[in-house]
Design a protein around this motif. Structure first.
Motif, PDB file in Angstrom:
ATOM      1  N   SER A  16     -11.195  22.549 -64.422  1.00  0.00           N
ATOM      2  CA  SER A  16     -12.301  21.716 -63.943  1.00  0.00           C
ATOM      3  C   SER A  16     -13.234  22.507 -63.027  1.00  0.00           C
ATOM      4  CB  SER A  16     -11.765  20.476 -63.215  1.00  0.00           C
ATOM      5  OG  SER A  16     -11.098  20.816 -62.008  1.00  0.00           O
ATOM      6  N   MET A  17     -12.709  23.474 -62.296  1.00  0.00           N
ATOM      7  CA  MET A  17     -13.543  24.262 -61.391  1.00  0.00           C
ATOM      8  C   MET A  17     -14.532  25.145 -62.148  1.00  0.00           C
ATOM      9  SD  MET A  17     -12.800  23.389 -58.260  1.00  0.00           S
ATOM     10  CE  MET A  17     -13.547  24.707 -57.288  1.00  0.00           C
ATOM     11  N   HIS A  18     -14.255  25.420 -63.403  1.00  0.00           N
ATOM     12  CA  HIS A  18     -15.152  26.275 -64.196  1.00  0.00           C
ATOM     13  C   HIS A  18     -16.313  25.497 -64.797  1.00  0.00           C
ATOM     14  CE1 HIS A  18     -12.751  29.780 -63.646  1.00  0.00           C
ATOM     15  NE2 HIS A  18     -11.696  29.305 -64.295  1.00  0.00           N
ATOM     16  N   THR A  19     -16.393  24.184 -64.531  1.00  0.00           N
ATOM     17  CA  THR A  19     -17.462  23.385 -65.121  1.00  0.00           C
ATOM     18  C   THR A  19     -18.699  23.293 -64.238  1.00  0.00           C
ATOM     19  OG1 THR A  19     -16.601  21.323 -64.166  1.00  0.00           O
ATOM     20  CG2 THR A  19     -15.769  21.961 -66.368  1.00  0.00           C
ATOM     21  N   PHE A  20     -18.693  23.925 -63.068  1.00  0.00           N
ATOM     22  CA  PHE A  20     -19.826  23.796 -62.154  1.00  0.00           C
ATOM     23  C   PHE A  20     -19.931  25.021 -61.259  1.00  0.00           C
ATOM     24  CE2 PHE A  20     -16.205  22.201 -59.786  1.00  0.00           C
ATOM     25  CZ  PHE A  20     -16.406  22.693 -58.506  1.00  0.00           C
ATOM     26  N   ASP A  21     -21.066  25.114 -60.562  1.00  0.00           N
ATOM     27  CA  ASP A  21     -21.294  26.166 -59.571  1.00  0.00           C
ATOM     28  C   ASP A  21     -21.298  25.603 -58.148  1.00  0.00           C
ATOM     29  OD1 ASP A  21     -21.827  28.197 -61.618  1.00  0.00           O
ATOM     30  OD2 ASP A  21     -23.678  27.077 -61.971  1.00  0.00           O
ATOM     31  N   VAL A  22     -21.847  24.405 -58.003  1.00  0.00           N
ATOM     32  CA  VAL A  22     -21.931  23.750 -56.696  1.00  0.00           C
ATOM     33  C   VAL A  22     -21.387  22.335 -56.829  1.00  0.00           C
ATOM     34  CG1 VAL A  22     -23.437  23.035 -54.791  1.00  0.00           C
ATOM     35  CG2 VAL A  22     -24.054  25.025 -56.187  1.00  0.00           C
ATOM     36  N   MET A  23     -20.487  21.945 -55.936  1.00  0.00           N
ATOM     37  CA  MET A  23     -20.033  20.554 -55.906  1.00  0.00           C
ATOM     38  C   MET A  23     -20.713  19.827 -54.758  1.00  0.00           C
ATOM     39  SD  MET A  23     -16.276  18.763 -55.493  1.00  0.00           S
ATOM     40  CE  MET A  23     -15.697  19.157 -57.141  1.00  0.00           C
ATOM     41  N   LEU A  24     -21.340  18.688 -55.091  1.00  0.00           N
ATOM     42  CA  LEU A  24     -21.893  17.789 -54.089  1.00  0.00           C
ATOM     43  C   LEU A  24     -20.871  16.704 -53.800  1.00  0.00           C
ATOM     44  CD1 LEU A  24     -25.523  17.296 -55.479  1.00  0.00           C
ATOM     45  CD2 LEU A  24     -24.661  19.112 -53.987  1.00  0.00           C
TER      46      LEU A  24
END
Length: 398
Positions: free
Chosen positions: A97-105
């Protein structure tokens, strides 16, 4: 005033660092803008590349009532993006799941209490972001119970999903400020940013943390109003007792009771034992019949805690002590009462739930010690409250 999400949407300069980056959103039903648009819809409409959504306990949809009821992963039916549950098969974000984004809001409405699991989810997200080189932005929201600090500090070795670190029950921080403290306390190397609120006044009447011009939306199914948020640092302890905390009624976590107690006698004993612990609120004896959960279908005699109205005094209201005193009064009136619930609590199987909730056994031991007086609990608790008040000072942004 403006919440973090509203400032982000209103200011293109704040959004500029997100251009060309994949954005994930950690949200629940109370993640809404000033006009009550859900943050996911608002961020997509603003042109952000939202590539994934994450949900905390009770789920993105906020549909699951009780503790240890897990939410599944699913695909968002409107936008087709993956929705990952952080309260299902996992409670920490997976590498996948961490590989699906660059920045988490992170746009979560908290209630200002250590045991409310969004606090721990924030820590787990920060730790995963540090490991995977991701950025975390907290879109800050009010702590609806403001700045007061109360309760025993979580003891070493008692960490759990309802106890992320050594802080008291009422921590008096926003989630943005809590992230600052987590990074310092745990020595995390993570790209972290807080989109601060504008105009939040945590000491101002009548909200004392919650701006009265903003409607309250349940961040979890049983967090129905500001009175619940104010009482919660005490009433949540009833989850570890055989008493009902009002689940299965329309006012959960604002009351406690059972079929086999006399609420009027309990209130009288509370007033006799420590009248000053009841300052700032009004206790009212009631009758209720839960439609589910503990004592389902049974008529219960209960105590309702009013942290509202003309008699509410924010600085003097101490919900953790109010509930501790309720337990003590029941133990005095009914010495053999089977008070402590023995069941797995938030994935801890080898400790009593009341001890997991309090981050150690001291509260339960004080209740059960016939010779222990209110001053003995104060002697344990006040040093913790003073130490935390001093430690958190460097992280206050408002």
């Amino acid at each position: 005033m403006k919440f973090g999400i509203d400032r982000l949407l209103a200011d293109p300069e704040l959004r500029k660092p997100l251009e060309g980056r994949r954005v994930a959103l950690l949200a629940h039903p109370a993640s809404v803008t000033a006009d009550l648009t859900h943050s996911l819809d608002a961020l997509v409409a603003a042109g952000l590349n939202v590539s994934a959504v994450f949900g905390p306990q009770h789920g993105v949809r906020g549909d699951l009532q009780d503790n240890m009821m897990e939410s599944p992963d699913f695909t968002d039916p409107t936008y087709g993006m993956p929705v990952f549950s952080l309260y299902g098969e996992v409670r920490r974000p997976t590498g996948q799941s961490m590989h699906t984004f660059d920045v988490m809001l992170v746009d979560l409405q908290d209630v200002g209490c250590r045991i409310y699991t969004f606090v721990t989810t924030l820590l787990y997200v920060l730790e995963a972001a540090a490991e995977h080189g991701k950025s975390v932005w907290v879109l800050d929201r009010p702590n609806p119970v403001g700045r007061p600090v109360e309760g025993l500090m979580l003891r070493p070795g008692w960490e759990s999903f309802v106890g992320a670190g050594p802080m008291p029950m009422r921590h008096g921080l926003t989630l943005g400020e809590m992230g600052d403290w987590f990074i310092r306390h745990f020595g995390l190397d993570v790209d972290y940013r807080v989109i601060e609120m504008e105009g939040w006044q945590p000491d101002a009447a009548p909200g004392f943390g919650w701006p009265p011009e903003r409607p309250w939306i349940n961040p979890s199914p049983n967090a129905a109003n500001v009175n619940m948020a104010r009482a919660y640092a005490g009433t949540v302890m009833v989850e570890g007792a055989t008493l009902s905390e009002g689940r299965g009624t329309t006012r959960p976590l604002e009351l406690f009771g059972a079929p086999d107690i006399d609420a009027r006698a309990v209130i009288a004993e509370m007033r006799r034992l420590a009248p000053d612990w009841l300052n700032g609120c009004t206790l009212r004896d009631i009758w209720f019949q839960p439609t589910f959960h503990k004592h389902v279908g049974q008529l219960c005699s209960g105590v309702f805690i009013h942290a509202e109205g003309p008699d509410y005094d924010h600085p003097s209201f101490r919900p953790w002590r109010v509930q501790a005193l309720g337990f003590k009064a029941i133990r005095r009136l009914y010495p053999d009462y089977d008070l402590w619930r023995d069941f797995p609590y938030e994935y801890v199987f080898d400790k009593l739930a009341i001890d997991v909730i309090n981050g150690g056994p001291a509260l339960r031991e004080w209740v059960d010690d016939a010779a222990a007086a209110p001053g003995d609990l104060d002697a344990l608790t006040v040093p913790d409250e003073e130490a935390w008040s001093a430690e958190r000072r460097a992280h206050l942004r408002y």
